[in-house]
Design a protein around this motif. Structure first.
Motif, PDB file in Angstrom:
ATOM      1  N   LEU A  25       1.044  -5.270 -11.093  1.00 36.14           N
ATOM      2  CA  LEU A  25       1.325  -5.475  -9.669  1.00 36.14           C
ATOM      3  C   LEU A  25       1.886  -6.876  -9.429  1.00 36.14           C
ATOM      4  CD1 LEU A  25      -1.766  -3.811  -7.944  1.00 36.14           C
ATOM      5  CD2 LEU A  25       0.625  -3.165  -7.610  1.00 36.14           C
ATOM      6  N   THR A  27       2.113  -8.136  -6.363  1.00 35.34           N
ATOM      7  CA  THR A  27       1.594  -8.540  -5.062  1.00 35.34           C
ATOM      8  C   THR A  27       0.099  -8.847  -5.188  1.00 35.34           C
ATOM      9  OG1 THR A  27       1.120  -6.236  -4.514  1.00 35.34           O
ATOM     10  CG2 THR A  27       3.251  -7.107  -3.837  1.00 35.34           C
ATOM     11  N   ASP A  59       2.576  -4.229   1.238  1.00 38.78           N
ATOM     12  CA  ASP A  59       2.877  -4.171  -0.196  1.00 38.78           C
ATOM     13  C   ASP A  59       2.656  -2.789  -0.785  1.00 38.78           C
ATOM     14  OD1 ASP A  59       3.400  -6.930  -0.141  1.00 38.78           O
ATOM     15  OD2 ASP A  59       1.294  -7.415  -0.533  1.00 38.78           O
ATOM     16  N   GLU A  62       4.391  -1.083  -3.938  1.00 36.44           N
ATOM     17  CA  GLU A  62       4.168  -1.620  -5.279  1.00 36.44           C
ATOM     18  C   GLU A  62       3.300  -0.706  -6.142  1.00 36.44           C
ATOM     19  OE1 GLU A  62       4.343  -4.717  -7.577  1.00 36.44           O
ATOM     20  OE2 GLU A  62       6.232  -3.993  -6.803  1.00 36.44           O
ATOM     21  N   ARG A  65       5.188   1.967  -7.805  1.00 34.84           N
ATOM     22  CA  ARG A  65       6.100   1.434  -8.824  1.00 34.84           C
ATOM     23  C   ARG A  65       5.411   1.295 -10.167  1.00 34.84           C
ATOM     24  NH1 ARG A  65       6.993  -3.103 -11.464  1.00 34.84           N
ATOM     25  NH2 ARG A  65       5.302  -4.170 -10.374  1.00 34.84           N
TER      26      ARG A  65
END
Length: 207
Positions: A25, A27, A59, A62, A65
């Protein structure tokens, strides 16, 4: 600890494995729930049915992802689950996300989305309660970010389930006076001065 739900079983990984999954991550994120209290206390003291992870709403993309092949389901509205499609921005009323590696797999991680305004975290149940993001969490000796125990206990103060009472008792010795005062003030603001935890904290602060 494996647990059953109407939407299939939960079988969370060991915390270290969950942290490894979250490492990519880019973030801010924090381990939340009972594990946050456990990390603050520095020892295991009860079983956990899931791994909760706090992420800022802004966020949210994220997490898809870093685990693109996983299944994502949003609690929309609370008490139901629906697929969270890639690229979809979840609306403000959706706070909980469940995920698992595939449709035949147990649920592995739960994400909670919290709001922020600029550099301040905003308590989703009462926007008068705010905290600078730099004070929202701590980092364990092993480098694991986790939600500050006073913030996690504020969330837990509404339900007062047996496990919440257990977490409160375990966390009290590691809360300093600032944390106790903040928790007493915010519980009183959000839920009233007669809340048993607020009364207990005021008694401790008066000694």
């Amino acid at each position: 600890m494996r647990t059953e739900t109407p939407w299939g079983p939960w079988d969370p990984p060991p915390l270290a494995e969950g942290v490894r999954l979250l490492a990519p991550l880019r973030t801010r994120w924090w381990i939340a729930g009972g594990y946050a209290v456990e990390l603050a206390v520095g020892r295991a003291f009860r079983d956990h049915g899931d791994i909760d992870v706090l992420l800022l709403r802004r966020d949210q993309s994220e997490i898809q992802r870093i685990l693109p092949d996983w299944e994502w389901w949003a609690a929309d509205p609370p008490g139901t689950l629906r697929p969270w499609r890639p690229g979809e921005t979840l609306p403000p009323g959706v706070h909980d996300i469940w995920c698992r590696p595939g449709p035949d797999e147990p649920w592995r991680l739960q994400f909670m989305l919290d709001d922020a305004e600029g550099d301040d975290w905003v308590f989703r149940r009462d926007s008068r309660v705010r905290l600078p993001l730099d004070r929202l969490g701590r980092v364990s000796g092993d480098g694991v970010p986790y939600l500050a125990p006073e913030v996690q206990l504020l969330y837990k103060s509404r339900a007062l389930r047996p496990k919440d009472e257990q977490d409160f008792e375990a966390a009290l010795p590691v809360l300093d006076d600032d944390g106790r005062a903040w928790l007493a003030e915010t519980i009183t603001l959000a839920q009233g001065a007669d809340h048993p935890w607020a009364a207990r904290l005021r008694t401790l602060l008066a000694r």
